[in-house]
Motif scaffolding. Structure first.
Motif, short mmCIF file in Angstrom:
data_model
loop_
_atom_site.label_atom_id
_atom_site.label_comp_id
_atom_site.label_asym_id
_atom_site.label_seq_id
_atom_site.Cartn_x
_atom_site.Cartn_y
_atom_site.Cartn_z
N ARG A 48 0.80 67.84 75.97
CA ARG A 48 1.63 69.07 76.24
C ARG A 48 0.74 69.83 77.10
O ARG A 48 -0.01 70.60 76.78
CB ARG A 48 2.02 69.98 74.86
CG ARG A 48 2.72 69.30 74.08
CD ARG A 48 2.97 70.00 72.76
NE ARG A 48 3.85 69.15 71.80
CZ ARG A 48 3.51 68.42 70.76
NH1 ARG A 48 2.15 68.08 70.55
NH2 ARG A 48 4.20 67.91 69.87
N GLN A 50 1.22 72.30 79.32
CA GLN A 50 1.74 73.81 79.55
C GLN A 50 0.91 74.61 78.23
O GLN A 50 0.20 75.51 78.30
CB GLN A 50 3.15 74.20 79.37
CG GLN A 50 3.89 73.64 80.61
CD GLN A 50 5.37 73.75 80.64
OE1 GLN A 50 5.75 75.12 80.66
NE2 GLN A 50 5.98 73.26 79.94
N PRO A 79 1.14 72.63 84.99
CA PRO A 79 1.10 73.87 84.12
C PRO A 79 0.50 75.02 85.31
O PRO A 79 -0.05 75.98 84.95
CB PRO A 79 0.07 73.74 83.27
CG PRO A 79 -0.97 72.82 83.80
CD PRO A 79 -0.42 71.87 84.75
N GLN A 82 1.11 78.29 84.25
CA GLN A 82 0.20 78.98 83.19
C GLN A 82 -1.31 79.38 83.67
O GLN A 82 -1.88 80.52 83.31
CB GLN A 82 -0.15 77.81 81.99
CG GLN A 82 1.12 77.89 80.99
CD GLN A 82 2.41 77.38 81.43
OE1 GLN A 82 2.46 76.72 82.41
NE2 GLN A 82 3.48 77.78 80.71
N HIS B 114 5.79 82.02 77.88
CA HIS B 114 4.14 82.05 78.11
C HIS B 114 3.60 82.57 76.76
O HIS B 114 2.53 82.31 76.36
CB HIS B 114 3.94 82.93 79.25
CG HIS B 114 4.03 82.21 80.44
ND1 HIS B 114 3.11 81.40 81.03
CD2 HIS B 114 5.23 82.03 81.23
CE1 HIS B 114 3.53 80.85 82.45
NE2 HIS B 114 4.82 81.43 82.49
N LEU B 117 2.62 80.52 73.61
CA LEU B 117 1.49 79.41 73.78
C LEU B 117 0.23 80.24 73.70
O LEU B 117 -0.86 79.76 72.79
CB LEU B 117 1.53 78.76 75.16
CG LEU B 117 2.57 77.87 75.07
CD1 LEU B 117 2.64 77.09 76.59
CD2 LEU B 117 1.84 76.46 74.27
N SER B 149 8.12 75.20 77.27
CA SER B 149 6.87 75.44 76.72
C SER B 149 6.90 76.26 75.28
O SER B 149 5.96 75.77 74.55
CB SER B 149 6.24 76.52 77.76
OG SER B 149 7.10 77.78 78.06
N GLU B 152 6.79 73.18 73.19
CA GLU B 152 5.46 72.67 72.73
C GLU B 152 4.59 73.80 71.74
O GLU B 152 4.11 73.22 71.05
CB GLU B 152 4.69 73.01 74.25
CG GLU B 152 5.16 71.91 75.29
CD GLU B 152 4.28 71.85 76.42
OE1 GLU B 152 3.16 72.24 76.56
OE2 GLU B 152 4.89 71.06 77.63
#
Lengths: 296, 228
Positions: A48, A50, A79, A82, B114, B117, B149, B152
Motif C-alpha cells: 500500500r 499511498q 504516491p 502524497q 489524504h 492515512l 487511499s 488502504e
C-alpha cells in the motif's frame, strides 16, 4: 565492485539509527522487509504505497523522523500526490530511500524503472536529493539525513563507481582542465572519467544534486570555457535548468546526457545494454564530450 | 458552560463568511459533528494548540470549511474578525484549510483521500512515542471514501488495532455509486467498531464517541440530510 550493496548499507545504518535514536521510524510496503530489523518502529503497511507515505507523514506529525522506503517507482511515482500534500503541503519532513534506480534490473521491464524520479521530486520545493555513487558514500549521506528534519530523497542503485570519494555538501572537483566542465552525478563518475581522459576538462562529482551547487559550478567555469556537459544517471536534463540558472549571466553551452525522454525503451537485457541505448556508456559519453569540447 | 450560547452564535459566524442571512448555515453537513467534537469530545485548548498530549482533529474533507472555521472561532482558536476576509488575499483562511497557516488546524486538506492515512500514521506515531492519552480524530465525507487511499488506511488501522483512532464519516449520500450495505459496513468488515447516528443529534453523537471500543478503531457514521 563492492561486496556490499547500497541497500545493505542502508539497512545497517537504519538498524543503528533505530537503536540509538528513538525519533527514527521506518515505513515500508513489503519491499526490503527481509533485510530490515523486526522492530516496533519499522512499520510494514503491506503493498500500500499511498498508505506508506501518508502514514510516514502522520509519524512526522508526532515528532518522529520517518524513513520511507521502497522501489523507486512505487516510492516516488505511485504516491506522488502524497509526497506533494502529506509531506510538502503539511511542511513535514521524511527521508525517502529508493532502490532500483533508472534500470537496475532491466529484465523486470518498465514497471520497475523510474528514470524520472529525481525530475519528479524536483517539481516539489524544499527537497534535498542525494545520489551516491558508491556504497561507502551511503552511510555519511544517510546519517546526516536522519539527523535533519527536512525532506530528503536518497537514491540508491546497484550501479557503483570502483572507489568512493569523500562525501561533501557541494561538488567535488575530481580533476581540472580549461576546455570545459563536466558534472558527473553519482555512479556515472567512472564512465565520465574514462570518457574524458584525453580531454583537458574539469570534472565535478556530485552526490548531492538538490540543493544544486551553483557556486561550485560558477567557480569551475571561472577556470574553464563555459561549456558544460551534464551527465546524470536518470532522466536526461533533470538538472539542466539548474545549470542554466547558475550560469544565467554567462554565455555558455550545455549538453545533457541521461536516460532518454523522447520514447520508452521497450527492451530487457543488461544495464550495460541500456547504458548503450541511452548513450550513457563509454562510447556515448566520449562522443558527446568530444563534440562539445573538441571544437573552437 | 456557555455551550448553548456558543452554538447559537455559529450562524452569525458563518454569515460573516458566506453573507447568507438566511438559514443556509444549518445545511452545513459537518456543523453539528464539528460542534459536538470541539464542545464535548476533543481535549484541545486554544491557549496551548501545540500541547503534545492534545487530541488531534484532522479535517480530511477540506472543501466547504465554513462550519470548521466558525467552530474554531467560537472555541477561541480564531478571532471571529478574521472570518470577514476569508479566501481573500492576505487571509489565512482559504476555501480549503491550510494547517501551516491556521492555528489549531492539524493538516491542510482539499484533495480528497489524504487525511485518514495521515491520521493512521499519527495514531501509530503517538503510540510509538508512548503517548497513550491523545485520541486522533479524522472527518471524511461519504463520497471521499471513493478514494482508494482510504481503503488502504481502513485496512491498516484495523490490522494494527488502533483504538485511539476515530473516523467520522459525514454521510449525506453524496457518493454517486454508494456502498452496498451502507458506509459502516465498509469499516465493519475490516474489523472496526462502528456506530451509525443522526448527524444532527448532539447527544447521540456524544454517546457514539464515548462508547468503549478496546483494540479497535472506531468509525462513527453521521447521517445527514443532503442539500439545503
Amino acid at each position: 565492485m563492492s561486496a556490499t550493496t547500497m541497500r545493505e548499507v542502508f539497512a545497517r545504518v537504519l538498524r543503528t539509527g533505530l537503536a540509538d535514536d528513538p525519533r527514527i521510524a521506518a515505513v515500508i510496503a513489503e519491499i526490503s522487509r527481509d533485510v530490515l530489523p523486526d522492530h516496533e518502529r519499522v512499520v510494514n503497511v503491506g503493498i500500500r504505497e499511498q498508505a506508506m507515505v501518508g502514514v510516514g507523514a502522520g509519524l512526522a506529525l508526532t515528532g518522529l523522523r520517518p524513513v520511507i522506503h521502497s522501489y523507486a517507482p512505487f516510492l516516488v511515482e505511485r504516491p506522488y500526490e502524497q509526497l506533494k500534500l502529506d509531506l510538502g503541503h503539511q511542511d513535514l519532513g521524511a527521508v525517502l530511500v529508493g532502490i532500483g534506480g533508472s534500470y537496475d534490473d532491466p529484465g523486470l521491464g518498465r514497471t520497475h524503472q523510474s528514470p524520472a524520479d529525481v525530475a519528479l521530486i524536483d517539481t516539489l520545493p524544499g527537497w534535498t536529493v542525494h545520489v551516491p555513487g558508491h556504497p561507502d558514500e551511503v552511510e555519511p549521506l544517510l546519517t546526516a539525513a536522519l539527523a535533519r528534519d527536512d525532506r530528503t530523497y536518497l537514491r540508491l542503485s546497484l550501479r557503483t563507481n570502483a572507489a568512493p570519494l569523500p562525501v561533501v555538501e557541494g561538488f567535488t572537483e575530481v580533476r581540472r582542465g580549461g576546455a570545459g566542465v563536466v558534472i558527473a552525478v553519482g555512479p556515472v563518475l567512472d564512465t565520465v572519467l574514462a570518457a574524458v581522459a584525453e580531454l583537458d576538462v574539469t570534472v565535478l562529482y556530485a552526490t548531492t544534486v538538490r540543493p544544486f551547487d551553483s557556486a561550485g559550478l560558477r567557480r569551475a567555469v571561472a577556470h574553464a570555457r563555459p561549456d558544460v556537459l551534464l551527465v546524470e544517471p536518470y532522466l536526461e536534463g533533470a538538472s539542466a535548468h539548474r545549470v542554466a540558472a547558475a550560469l544565467a549571466d554567462e554565455p555558455h553551452r550545455l549538453r545533457s546526457l541521461g536516460v532518454r525522454r523522447d520514447e520508452e525503451l521497450r527492451a530487457y537485457g543488461t544495464t550495460d545494454d541500456h547504458d548503450s541505448a541511452h548513450e550513457l556508456d563509454l562510447v556515448g559519453v566520449r562522443e558527446a564530450a568530444r563534440r562539445l569540447f573538441g571544437r573552437r | 458552560m456557555t455551550t448553548a450560547t456558543e452554538y447559537a452564535a455559529l450562524p452569525a459566524l458563518i454569515t460573516r463568511m458566506t453573507g447568507d442571512e438566511k438559514h443556509g448555515w444549518a445545511a452545513e453537513s459537518t456543523l453539528d459533528v464539528l460542534w459536538v467534537l470541539y464542545d464535548r469530545v476533543l481535549r484541545v485548548d486554544p491557549r496551548h494548540p501545540d500541547d503534545p498530549d492534545r487530541d488531534r482533529f484532522l479535517l480530511s474533507k477540506g472543501h466547504g470549511p465554513m462550519a470548521y472555521y466558525a467552530v474554531l472561532a467560537a472555541k477561541g482558536f480564531l478571532d471571529p474578525a478574521e472570518l470577514d476576509g476569508w479566501a481573500g488575499w492576505g487571509s489565512r483562511l482559504g476555501l480549503h484549510p491550510d494547517g501551516v497557516l491556521v492555528p489549531g488546524v492539524e493538516i491542510g486538506s482539499g484533495s480528497l483521500g489524504h487525511g485518514l492515512l495521515i491520521a493512521v500514521g499519527a495514531a501509530i506515531g503517538l503510540r510509538l512515542r508512548g503517548r497513550t492519552r491523545p485520541a486522533v480524530h479524522v472527518l471524511v465525507g461519504d463520497a471521499e471514501l471513493d478514494e482508494g487511499s482510504n481503503h488502504e488506511a481502513i485496512a491498516v488501522a484495523a490490522r494494527r488495532g488502533l483504538d485511539s483512532l476515530v473516523t467520522t464519516v459525514v454521510d449525506n449520500s453524496s457518493g454517486s455509486l454508494g456502498w452496498p450495505g451502507g458506509v459502516a459496513r465498509r469499516f465493519e468488515v475490516e474489523g472496526w467498531a462502528t456506530a451509525e447516528v443522526d448527524g444532527r443529534d448532539h447527544d447521540a453523537l456524544h454517546a457514539a464517541y464515548t462508547a468503549p471500543h478496546p483494540g479497535r478503531p472506531l468509525a462513527v457514521v453521521a447521517k445527514v440530510e443532503a442539500k439545503r
